[in-house]
Design an enzyme around this catalytic site. Sequence first.
Site, mmCIF file in Angstrom:
data_model
loop_
_atom_site.group_PDB
_atom_site.id
_atom_site.type_symbol
_atom_site.label_atom_id
_atom_site.label_comp_id
_atom_site.label_asym_id
_atom_site.label_seq_id
_atom_site.Cartn_x
_atom_site.Cartn_y
_atom_site.Cartn_z
ATOM 1 N N SER A 190 -5.912 6.756 -3.687
ATOM 2 C CA SER A 190 -6.275 5.375 -3.373
ATOM 3 C C SER A 190 -6.436 4.608 -4.679
ATOM 4 O O SER A 190 -7.390 4.816 -5.428
ATOM 5 C CB SER A 190 -7.583 5.346 -2.568
ATOM 6 O OG SER A 190 -7.974 4.026 -2.309
ATOM 7 N N HIS A 250 -1.622 4.951 -2.247
ATOM 8 C CA HIS A 250 -2.305 4.175 -1.225
ATOM 9 C C HIS A 250 -2.853 2.896 -1.840
ATOM 10 O O HIS A 250 -3.672 2.949 -2.767
ATOM 11 C CB HIS A 250 -3.440 5.011 -0.623
ATOM 12 C CG HIS A 250 -4.092 4.380 0.560
ATOM 13 N ND1 HIS A 250 -3.562 4.454 1.823
ATOM 14 C CD2 HIS A 250 -5.234 3.649 0.671
ATOM 15 C CE1 HIS A 250 -4.341 3.811 2.665
ATOM 16 N NE2 HIS A 250 -5.364 3.301 1.992
ATOM 17 N N ASP A 254 -4.824 -0.543 -0.989
ATOM 18 C CA ASP A 254 -5.650 -1.299 -0.046
ATOM 19 C C ASP A 254 -5.603 -2.784 -0.390
ATOM 20 O O ASP A 254 -5.874 -3.173 -1.537
ATOM 21 C CB ASP A 254 -7.109 -0.832 -0.109
ATOM 22 C CG ASP A 254 -7.304 0.544 0.500
ATOM 23 O OD1 ASP A 254 -6.985 0.706 1.684
ATOM 24 O OD2 ASP A 254 -7.786 1.448 -0.209
ATOM 25 N N MET A 259 -7.447 -6.149 0.902
ATOM 26 C CA MET A 259 -8.552 -6.660 1.725
ATOM 27 C C MET A 259 -8.689 -8.158 1.487
ATOM 28 O O MET A 259 -8.551 -8.628 0.350
ATOM 29 C CB MET A 259 -9.857 -5.950 1.362
ATOM 30 C CG MET A 259 -9.791 -4.440 1.404
ATOM 31 S SD MET A 259 -11.388 -3.703 0.982
ATOM 32 C CE MET A 259 -10.925 -1.986 0.756
ATOM 33 N N HIS A 312 -2.149 -0.485 2.967
ATOM 34 C CA HIS A 312 -3.119 -0.557 4.065
ATOM 35 C C HIS A 312 -3.692 -1.961 4.076
ATOM 36 O O HIS A 312 -4.447 -2.352 3.181
ATOM 37 C CB HIS A 312 -4.206 0.498 3.844
ATOM 38 C CG HIS A 312 -5.338 0.436 4.805
ATOM 39 N ND1 HIS A 312 -6.499 1.158 4.630
ATOM 40 C CD2 HIS A 312 -5.523 -0.260 5.957
ATOM 41 C CE1 HIS A 312 -7.335 0.899 5.619
ATOM 42 N NE2 HIS A 312 -6.763 0.033 6.435
ATOM 43 N N MET A 370 -6.159 -4.565 5.318
ATOM 44 C CA MET A 370 -7.434 -4.848 5.974
ATOM 45 C C MET A 370 -7.619 -6.357 5.940
ATOM 46 O O MET A 370 -8.426 -6.900 5.178
ATOM 47 C CB MET A 370 -8.575 -4.104 5.271
ATOM 48 C CG MET A 370 -8.606 -2.628 5.599
ATOM 49 S SD MET A 370 -9.880 -1.711 4.706
ATOM 50 C CE MET A 370 -8.919 -1.070 3.346
ATOM 51 N N MET A 388 -9.434 6.248 10.041
ATOM 52 C CA MET A 388 -10.547 5.994 9.131
ATOM 53 C C MET A 388 -11.687 6.970 9.447
ATOM 54 O O MET A 388 -12.137 7.058 10.588
ATOM 55 C CB MET A 388 -11.053 4.564 9.280
ATOM 56 C CG MET A 388 -10.056 3.480 8.920
ATOM 57 S SD MET A 388 -9.545 3.512 7.187
ATOM 58 C CE MET A 388 -11.098 3.224 6.342
ATOM 59 N N ASP A 447 -8.472 8.736 5.977
ATOM 60 C CA ASP A 447 -8.883 7.848 4.901
ATOM 61 C C ASP A 447 -10.399 7.712 4.915
ATOM 62 O O ASP A 447 -10.973 7.149 5.839
ATOM 63 C CB ASP A 447 -8.219 6.474 5.107
ATOM 64 C CG ASP A 447 -8.523 5.496 3.978
ATOM 65 O OD1 ASP A 447 -9.241 5.866 3.037
ATOM 66 O OD2 ASP A 447 -8.026 4.365 4.052
#
Length: 225
Positions: free
Chosen positions: A8, A32, A34, A36, A65, A67, A137, A175
């Site tokens: 991550s 990975h 993220d 957000m 990913h 979010m 998750m 995750d």
Amino acid sequence: MAAKFSPSLMCMDLTQFREQITAMNSRADFYHVDIMDGNYVRNITLSPFFIENLRKITEVPIDVHLMVNHPEDIIPLCLDAGADIISFHPETANNKIFRLLNQIKDAGRRCGVVLNPATPAQAIREYAHLLDKVTVMSVDPGYVGQKFIPESLNKISQLIEMREKNGWHYLTEIDGSCNEKTFNVIAQSGVDVFIVGTSGLFSLAGNVSEAWDKMVANYRRETAA
């Protein structure tokens, strides 16, 4: 199938961006990333601009990913930046899931969804045949350092059973709080991909190559792999 590891990158040391990516390029199965938006979750992290720069120095699949509350706004930016896999939370796109999944696939990329701890495995049934990956998750989304939620492992087992029964092809991924304390119980679920962050990888040593070797040693010791 041997376990796959996906670091991550919001947990990495961004002051050593090139050095750490170069060191992990021969080790990582995925990266990975993220993204957000500060709305779906209160944190704000990486961006399509980060993906664009990562793409310049790696051939490892970039797994994004989202979010965010409006994935339809971010997906085109991620595609243009060079993302290989894009996943979003289904509750952010209930009225457009098929359109978004097909948009990703029509661009020649892979698609997935991410299930929160309280979202059931059965939620994906209507579109599971389109999915390349389902991420579960094992913490609430948005922040690092949370306590592992063991009930999430039941969902992994259900997803694998559904996949085998129906001939679907998605990878399963977990995750949240994947580290030496949880590797064994997670591995028993049969999950395909482990996302490793601060506790599982980056905090193990100052040098990421050494940290990776320690992470693999921890995994093998705890799982007798």
